[in-house]
Enzyme design. Structure first.
Site, PDB file in Angstrom:
ATOM      1  N   ASN A 234     -20.717  18.036  -9.572  1.00 33.57           N
ATOM      2  CA  ASN A 234     -20.296  16.908  -8.752  1.00 33.57           C
ATOM      3  C   ASN A 234     -19.950  17.366  -7.339  1.00 33.57           C
ATOM      4  OD1 ASN A 234     -18.028  18.120 -10.055  1.00 33.57           O
ATOM      5  ND2 ASN A 234     -16.763  16.314  -9.713  1.00 33.57           N
ATOM      6  N   VAL A 235     -20.242  16.495  -6.391  1.00 30.20           N
ATOM      7  CA  VAL A 235     -20.042  16.778  -4.968  1.00 30.20           C
ATOM      8  C   VAL A 235     -19.346  15.569  -4.354  1.00 30.20           C
ATOM      9  CG1 VAL A 235     -21.183  17.245  -2.766  1.00 30.20           C
ATOM     10  CG2 VAL A 235     -22.091  18.255  -4.869  1.00 30.20           C
ATOM     11  N   GLU A 236     -18.070  15.767  -3.982  1.00 30.22           N
ATOM     12  CA  GLU A 236     -17.275  14.645  -3.467  1.00 30.22           C
ATOM     13  C   GLU A 236     -17.346  14.565  -1.942  1.00 30.22           C
ATOM     14  OE1 GLU A 236     -13.442  15.090  -5.374  1.00 30.22           O
ATOM     15  OE2 GLU A 236     -14.285  14.380  -7.287  1.00 30.22           O
TER      16      GLU A 236
ATOM     17  N   CYS B 151     -22.102  12.387  -8.769  1.00 28.76           N
ATOM     18  CA  CYS B 151     -21.781  12.948 -10.075  1.00 28.76           C
ATOM     19  C   CYS B 151     -22.662  14.170 -10.362  1.00 28.76           C
ATOM     20  CB  CYS B 151     -22.012  11.909 -11.174  1.00 28.76           C
ATOM     21  SG  CYS B 151     -20.690  10.687 -11.317  1.00 28.76           S
TER      22      CYS B 151
ATOM     23  N   GLU C 247     -24.417  14.735 -12.973  1.00 27.58           N
ATOM     24  CA  GLU C 247     -25.702  14.327 -13.556  1.00 27.58           C
ATOM     25  C   GLU C 247     -26.674  13.903 -12.470  1.00 27.58           C
ATOM     26  OE1 GLU C 247     -22.676  13.346 -14.332  1.00 27.58           O
ATOM     27  OE2 GLU C 247     -22.453  12.858 -16.451  1.00 27.58           O
TER      28      GLU C 247
ATOM     29  N   CYS D 238     -20.631   9.067 -17.199  1.00 27.53           N
ATOM     30  CA  CYS D 238     -20.165   7.737 -16.806  1.00 27.53           C
ATOM     31  C   CYS D 238     -21.305   6.734 -16.990  1.00 27.53           C
ATOM     32  CB  CYS D 238     -19.668   7.751 -15.357  1.00 27.53           C
ATOM     33  SG  CYS D 238     -20.987   7.842 -14.124  1.00 27.53           S
TER      34      CYS D 238
ATOM     35  N   CYS E 291     -24.339   7.181 -14.761  1.00 20.40           N
ATOM     36  CA  CYS E 291     -25.130   8.373 -15.103  1.00 20.40           C
ATOM     37  C   CYS E 291     -25.889   8.186 -16.410  1.00 20.40           C
ATOM     38  CB  CYS E 291     -24.236   9.602 -15.136  1.00 20.40           C
ATOM     39  SG  CYS E 291     -23.743  10.091 -13.468  1.00 20.40           S
TER      40      CYS E 291
END
Ligand code: THU
Length: 135
Positions: free
Chosen positions: A48-50, A59, A61, A92, A95
């Site tokens: 994941n990359v925020e 996310c 995925e 989620c 995803c």
């Protein structure tokens, strides 16, 4: 592709756990890793990359699916997603839709209640076939 073996699942878990350590999650501090076995034998991964604009977060995925296509495409046959402790994490809702598109009903997913096909992870899914059959 042949049946997914115990060694395949162990390899996916290891790959997901390793890529989880490289997640960029400074806002939630909730690191996630995903790994997928492709029908040609490749293993693709994502973390994941925020973003400071919280809603822009990607996310794990999502990154994995991007790696699938960037690396030549194909179909996902088995997927593992883990949290920061290396424990199985359920994808989620969004995803699950990504997994359906890229693996279809037969894609196997390691869930918190065992290995399940996508038909159980996302029952009665909307998918590419609907665009044709309902046109
Ligand atoms: N996250 C994923 O990467 N995959 C999921 O299926 C669930 C949530 C991430 C998004 C966000 O960076 C963090 O977990 C907390 O929601």
């Amino acid at each position: 592709m042949a049946e997914v073996t115990e060694a395949d699942w162990a390899g996916l878990r290891a790959a997901a756990t390793e890529v989880m350590s490289r997640a960029y999650a400074p806002y939630s501090n909730f690191k996630v890793g995903a790994a997928g076995l492709v029908d040609d034998g490749r293993v693709v991964v994502g973390c994941n990359v925020e973003n400071a604009a919280y809603g822009v977060a990607l996310c794990a995925e999502c990154g994995m699916v991007s790696a699938l296509h960037a690396g030549g495409g194909g179909r996902l046959v088995a997927v593992v997603c883990v949290d920061q402790h290396g424990n199985t994490l359920m994808a989620c809702g969004r995803c699950r839709q990504l997994l359906w598109e890229n693996g279809g009903p037969g894609l196997l997913v390691e869930t918190v209640s065992g290995i399940k096909p996508m038909t159980e992870v996302l029952p009665d899914a909307f998918g590419p076939d609907d665009l044709v059959s309902r046109a």
